[in-house]
Design a protein around this motif. Structure first.
Motif: not given
Length: 257
Positions: A10-21
């Protein structure tokens, strides 16, 4: 089943994906639920990696979940043994970045500012009164400075990214990890312009029969226009991503029993 494969990553971005901008990178925060889900998935998956435009150290600090792979600066950095390892090819360009930074700081105004990320620079303009007008007015001048110092300019969500002219992006970083860890299946989640490379790469890896990889684009008012065309599936904001992580966790636990 994707999540049930023995070698699933599993791969993910952080800002805007796991945390709101947020107005500034420092203000971005994962929810307690999001952090709990990452911790639980870490114990269930062969590989869980965050790939971000942030510095690797900032990424690791914001997520604050031990045992994850943290790739920063669009693949130019990795957090290893509590310190940052910069891609060797990027090291000769560090002086160029500092020289460009000095000139770009002269363009700071009305909430626009340069963030020094060591291996890259980010010129943020989210907080200026009229962001789109600022970008249209300033892009040519920023591009001239960047080219002068032998660097490359990219655009993101109300940010100009300055990077070394190296063949590296989130998509390449994604594929490198898939191949290094010999994954059978993989899922990438992202929302920004820079995440389009990884979403494209998911399709390319399926085509090349490297991995059964899939991409999820996270929709928002700032999402790039082509996100829906490039992503295999769409999520509606951070809350939807958390719901997906919860589903993956349940599915993974069920597949192991």
């Amino acid at each position: 089943m994707l999540a049930g494969a023995s070698r699933f990553g599993l791969f993910s971005d952080l800002d805007g994906t796991l945390a709101p901008i947020s107005p500034t990178p420092k203000e971005a925060q994962l929810s307690p639920r999001g952090r709990h889900l990452l911790s639980a998935l870490r114990d269930e998956l062969p590989l869980l990696a965050l790939i971000s435009g942030r510095r690797a150290a900032s990424l690791a600090k914001k997520a604050a979940v031990p045992g994850l792979i943290y790739i920063g600066n669009h693949g130019l950095e990795q957090w290893e043994n509590e310190q940052t390892a910069v891609l060797p090819e990027a090291l000769p360009y560090l002086p160029n970045l500092q020289a460009a930074k000095a000139e770009l700081q002269a363009l700071e105004r009305d909430g626009a500012f340069v963030e020094d990320k060591h291996a890259t620079l980010s010129f943020h303009y989210r907080q200026v009164p009229q962001p789109e007008e600022f970008a249209a007015r300033s892009e040519a001048q920023i591009a001239e400075v960047v080219a002068k110092h032998g660097l490359i300019l990219f655009t993101g969500k109300r940010v100009f990214e300055v990077r070394p002219p190296i063949d590296m992006d989130k998509g390449i970083a994604f594929r490198n990890l898939v191949e290094t860890h010999r994954l059978e299946t993989a899922l990438f989640i992202g929302d920004d312009v820079s995440d389009l490379n990884a979403l494209h790469m998911a399709r390319q890896m399926r085509k090349d029969q490297v991995c059964d990889a899939w991409g999820i684009g996270v929709q928002s008012e700032d999402a790039p226009d082509t996100l829906a065309d490039v992503a295999d599936f769409l999520a509606d904001g951070v809350a939807d991503v958390e719901a997906l992580l919860a589903w993956l966790l349940t599915a993974r636990k069920a597949s192991s029993t």
